[in-house]
Design an enzyme around this catalytic site. Structure first.
Site, PDB file in Angstrom:
ATOM      1  N   GLU A  39      -3.887  33.733 -18.370  1.00 30.72           N
ATOM      2  CA  GLU A  39      -3.995  33.169 -17.074  1.00 30.72           C
ATOM      3  C   GLU A  39      -2.716  32.137 -16.875  1.00 30.72           C
ATOM      4  O   GLU A  39      -2.423  31.449 -17.936  1.00 30.72           O
ATOM      5  CB  GLU A  39      -5.175  32.432 -16.807  1.00 30.72           C
ATOM      6  CG  GLU A  39      -5.806  31.511 -17.864  1.00 30.72           C
ATOM      7  CD  GLU A  39      -5.363  30.271 -17.653  1.00 30.72           C
ATOM      8  OE1 GLU A  39      -4.827  29.871 -16.569  1.00 30.72           O
ATOM      9  OE2 GLU A  39      -5.544  29.353 -18.574  1.00 30.72           O
ATOM     10  N   GLU A  61      -4.244  23.339 -13.184  1.00 34.37           N
ATOM     11  CA  GLU A  61      -5.694  22.665 -12.670  1.00 34.37           C
ATOM     12  C   GLU A  61      -5.187  21.705 -11.238  1.00 34.37           C
ATOM     13  O   GLU A  61      -3.775  21.510 -11.141  1.00 34.37           O
ATOM     14  CB  GLU A  61      -5.930  21.673 -13.839  1.00 34.37           C
ATOM     15  CG  GLU A  61      -6.603  22.381 -14.979  1.00 34.37           C
ATOM     16  CD  GLU A  61      -7.311  21.186 -15.973  1.00 34.37           C
ATOM     17  OE1 GLU A  61      -7.848  20.052 -15.415  1.00 34.37           O
ATOM     18  OE2 GLU A  61      -7.452  21.629 -17.038  1.00 34.37           O
ATOM     19  N   LYS A  73       2.202  33.906 -22.895  1.00 33.98           N
ATOM     20  CA  LYS A  73       1.181  32.596 -22.370  1.00 33.98           C
ATOM     21  C   LYS A  73       1.673  31.373 -23.099  1.00 33.98           C
ATOM     22  O   LYS A  73       2.005  30.202 -22.719  1.00 33.98           O
ATOM     23  CB  LYS A  73      -0.166  32.769 -22.687  1.00 33.98           C
ATOM     24  CG  LYS A  73      -1.091  31.542 -22.392  1.00 33.98           C
ATOM     25  CD  LYS A  73      -0.995  30.989 -20.953  1.00 33.98           C
ATOM     26  CE  LYS A  73      -1.329  29.576 -20.805  1.00 33.98           C
ATOM     27  NZ  LYS A  73      -2.703  29.613 -20.213  1.00 33.98           N
ATOM     28  N   GLY A 123       8.969  11.106 -16.531  1.00 33.70           N
ATOM     29  CA  GLY A 123       7.595   9.879 -16.393  1.00 33.70           C
ATOM     30  C   GLY A 123       7.005   9.574 -17.655  1.00 33.70           C
ATOM     31  O   GLY A 123       7.462   9.290 -18.775  1.00 33.70           O
ATOM     32  N   CYS A 130      -3.661  21.950 -21.874  1.00 32.74           N
ATOM     33  CA  CYS A 130      -3.199  23.271 -22.094  1.00 32.74           C
ATOM     34  C   CYS A 130      -1.648  23.032 -22.633  1.00 32.74           C
ATOM     35  O   CYS A 130      -1.640  23.554 -23.770  1.00 32.74           O
ATOM     36  CB  CYS A 130      -2.797  23.976 -20.816  1.00 32.74           C
ATOM     37  SG  CYS A 130      -4.447  24.322 -20.015  1.00 32.74           S
TER      38      CYS A 130
HETATM   39  C1  UGA Z   1      -0.632  24.166 -17.409  1.00 37.05           C
HETATM   40  C2  UGA Z   1       0.385  25.239 -16.713  1.00 37.05           C
HETATM   41  O1  UGA Z   1       1.406  24.658 -15.829  1.00 37.05           O
HETATM   42  C3  UGA Z   1      -0.271  26.585 -16.358  1.00 37.05           C
HETATM   43  O2  UGA Z   1       0.789  27.580 -15.860  1.00 37.05           O
HETATM   44  C4  UGA Z   1      -1.178  27.234 -17.477  1.00 37.05           C
HETATM   45  O3  UGA Z   1      -1.854  28.276 -16.805  1.00 37.05           O
HETATM   46  C5  UGA Z   1      -2.065  26.167 -17.767  1.00 37.05           C
HETATM   47  O4  UGA Z   1      -1.277  24.873 -18.280  1.00 37.05           O
HETATM   48  C6  UGA Z   1      -2.980  26.694 -18.827  1.00 37.05           C
HETATM   49  O5  UGA Z   1      -2.495  27.075 -19.838  1.00 37.05           O
HETATM   50  O6  UGA Z   1      -4.143  26.924 -18.539  1.00 37.05           O
HETATM   51  P1  UGA Z   1      -1.941  22.336 -16.306  1.00 37.05           P
HETATM   52  O7  UGA Z   1      -2.292  22.137 -17.619  1.00 37.05           O
HETATM   53  O8  UGA Z   1      -3.136  22.521 -15.141  1.00 37.05           O
HETATM   54  O9  UGA Z   1      -1.031  23.740 -16.293  1.00 37.05           O
HETATM   55  O10 UGA Z   1      -0.864  21.431 -15.851  1.00 37.05           O
HETATM   56  P2  UGA Z   1       0.707  21.342 -15.221  1.00 37.05           P
HETATM   57  O11 UGA Z   1       0.814  21.472 -14.017  1.00 37.05           O
HETATM   58  O12 UGA Z   1       1.346  22.262 -16.338  1.00 37.05           O
HETATM   59  O13 UGA Z   1       0.978  19.875 -15.970  1.00 37.05           O
HETATM   60  C7  UGA Z   1       0.833  19.575 -17.208  1.00 37.05           C
HETATM   61  C8  UGA Z   1       1.345  18.097 -17.680  1.00 37.05           C
HETATM   62  O14 UGA Z   1       2.700  17.913 -17.381  1.00 37.05           O
HETATM   63  C9  UGA Z   1       0.747  16.782 -16.414  1.00 37.05           C
HETATM   64  O15 UGA Z   1       0.433  15.935 -17.329  1.00 37.05           O
HETATM   65  C10 UGA Z   1       1.691  16.718 -15.600  1.00 37.05           C
HETATM   66  O16 UGA Z   1       1.794  15.158 -15.159  1.00 37.05           O
HETATM   67  C11 UGA Z   1       3.035  17.093 -16.687  1.00 37.05           C
HETATM   68  N1  UGA Z   1       4.385  17.040 -15.739  1.00 37.05           N
HETATM   69  C12 UGA Z   1       4.326  18.421 -15.060  1.00 37.05           C
HETATM   70  C13 UGA Z   1       5.362  16.237 -15.846  1.00 37.05           C
HETATM   71  O17 UGA Z   1       5.223  15.070 -16.647  1.00 37.05           O
HETATM   72  N2  UGA Z   1       6.512  16.585 -15.176  1.00 37.05           N
HETATM   73  C14 UGA Z   1       6.696  17.626 -14.447  1.00 37.05           C
HETATM   74  O18 UGA Z   1       7.940  18.020 -14.021  1.00 37.05           O
HETATM   75  C15 UGA Z   1       5.495  18.433 -14.329  1.00 37.05           C
END
Ligand code: UGA
Length: 459
Positions: A152, A156, A223, A272, A279
């Site tokens: 997947e 979130e 993945k 940041g 994940c």
């Molecule tokens: C992540 C992946 O993006 C999904 O594709 C994957 O399905 C999921 O893990 C999983 O393995 O189930 P998620 O953990 O929901 O999704 O969160 P992200 O949106 O990836 O963000 C992860 C972290 O990175 C957050 O703490 C966010 O603040 C940080 N982040 C994200 C940054 O610091 N900079 C960015 O540019 C993007």
């Protein structure tokens, strides 16, 4: 098709609800009877925007049911999605005991051919172990098993939209029958024939998802490789931010220009506080361990992890520098979840920041639009306050730790009046520095020029 979903965490609930909404008959099960009780009472154990609507609609249509009896879900199913957790062990490797346990339960309850689909994030070669376990434990029951991997890519906070509008559907299979069955399961999504509650009344036009058929090992690797690359992009942006701070650049200008190159792309270049959640950090660790076990030195990813861990130290140091003495200062915290639109605080950088400040003797008053209840047991000694203006009241500093949209829209003039000292340390570069200066704030962020009310703007 009759489907079973094993594991009612966030992946299982989104998968089960969306597949049921798209027309399949889904029976979801979990070994936690309290969770199943909640679901049967129509209550969601997690916060995920849009999931309540999909679940309600699928339940009302009679296509989504919940049971704590795994056999009741498995026995009638044609295909079974394994969506149980694979948390990290001390070593960083994924703990596969829940998968092993579920394999034995599936074997015991199966009397007809089953397609068993790994949706949980697992290291490569788990598929082989799963097939072996199903065969040995199910050998006397007359059932036959085919195994597939279907990772997947749900994020979130936007998981429901991601499920209805995926960019890719990856299926790792060993035979054409499994491929055909998975194509049938995902047909409504491939053909755009579903009711999507996220974009009512109409979904925006977009490209159809790519249905990618691979080997099981490739699907498993895809993945970990995807999540690790996302982490790599973030750590890269964070190092650029460090350089900008030293050399007087602005990280937003640099990453924007870099991301405009289509070979790089604009996403996941926001610097940041680093990446958190359940994940990215755990998948990167598991990928490093998997590589190590197989004689590959993935030191590149070790550096990604190290850069990410340093973000917390660097941020706390920024707060120390700005406050001079942290002890006995009142610090307001806006944002506790690991990212916006979720109540998930697992491996959330904000939690670690608050712990450190508490340990240094600060009085912390914290807020989050939805994650306060989950954060409370993790932060002994912090006060939790729903109203952001109350958080700012009398504070010596206000820290922005999660980029919730509602925080951007606060009345910053009012915040200025509320604070004992108008000092903001923004870990997510949420606010425009020039505007904050104009309002009279002392404002610090990552990778952008620090501005205080007395700084002369030389942009
Ligand atoms: C992540 C992946 O993006 C999904 O594709 C994957 O399905 C999921 O893990 C999983 O393995 O189930 P998620 O953990 O929901 O999704 O969160 P992200 O949106 O990836 O963000 C992860 C972290 O990175 C957050 O703490 C966010 O603040 C940080 N982040 C994200 C940054 O610091 N900079 C960015 O540019 C993007």
């Amino acid at each position: 098709m009759r489907l079973a979903v094993i594991g009612c965490g966030y992946v299982g609930l989104v998968t089960g609800s969306c597949l049921a909404e798209a027309g399949h008959e889904v029976m979801a099960t979990d070994n936690d009877p309290v969770r199943i009780g909640m679901l049967n009472a129509g209550r969601l154990p997690i916060y995920e925007p849009g999931l309540d609507k999909v679940m309600e609609s699928a339940i009302a249509a009679g296509r989504l049911r919940f049971t704590s009896d795994c056999a009741q879900a498995v026995t009638p199913a044609d295909a079974i999605f394994i969506c149980v957790g694979t948390p990290p062990l001390e070593s960083g490797e994924a703990d596969l005991s829940a998968i092993d346990n579920v394999a034995r339960q599936i074997a015991a309850a199966s009397r007809s051919p089953k397609l068993v689909i790994e949706k949980s994030t697992v290291p490569a070669q788990t598929g082989e172990q799963l097939r072996h376990a199903l065969h040995v434990y199910g050998r006397s029951k007359g059932a036959t098993f085919r195994v597939a991997s279907n990772p997947e890519f749900l994020r979130e906070g936007t998981a429901v939209g991601d499920f209805f509008h995926p960019d890719r559907i990856v299926v790792g299979v060993e035979d054409v029958e499994s491929e055909a069955q998975l194509r049938e399961i995902y047909k409504p999504f491939l053909e755009g024939r579903f009711h999507c509650p996220v974009h009512e009344p109409k979904c925006p036009a977009g490209p159809a998802p790519v249905f990618l058929v691979t080997t099981i090992a490739s699907a498993e690797l895809i993945k970990h490789a995807s999540n690790s690359f996302l982490g790599l992009k973030i750590s890269y942006a964070n190092l650029i931010a460090d350089l900008c701070e030293k050399l007087g650049g602005n990280v937003e200008e640099v990453t924007r220009a870099v991301g405009l190159d289509p070979r790089i792309g604009p996403h996941f270049l926001n610097d940041g506080l680093g990446f958190g959640g359940f994940c990215l950090p755990k998948d990167i660790q598991a990928f490093i361990r998997l590589a190590e076990k197989n004689g590959i030195d993935f030191s590149l990813l070790k550096e990604v992890e190290a850069v990410n861990k340093r973000r917390i130290d660097q941020f706390v140091e920024k707060v120390r520098r700005a406050l001079w003495v942290v002890k006995e200062k009142t610090v307001g915290v806006l944002g506790l979840a690991f990212k916006p639109n979720t109540d998930d605080v697992r491996f959330a950088p904000a939690i670690e920041v608050v712990r450190r400040l508490l340990a240094e003797g600060a009085t912390v008053r914290a807020s989050d639009p939805v994650a306060m209840e989950r954060a409370r047991p993790l932060l002994n000694g912090a006060a939790f306050v729903a109203d952001p203006y109350e958080v700012a009241h009398g504070a010596d500093a206000l820290l922005l730790l999660t980029e919730w949209k509602e925080y951007r829209e606060l009345d910053w003039k009012r915040i200025y009046r509320e604070m004992a000292r108008p000092l903001i340390v923004d870990a997510r570069n949420m606010l425009p520095p020039a505007k904050m200066k104009e309002l009279g704030f002392e404002y610090h962020s990552f990778g952008r020029p620090d501005l205080t009310a007395n700084t002369v703007l030389t942009l």
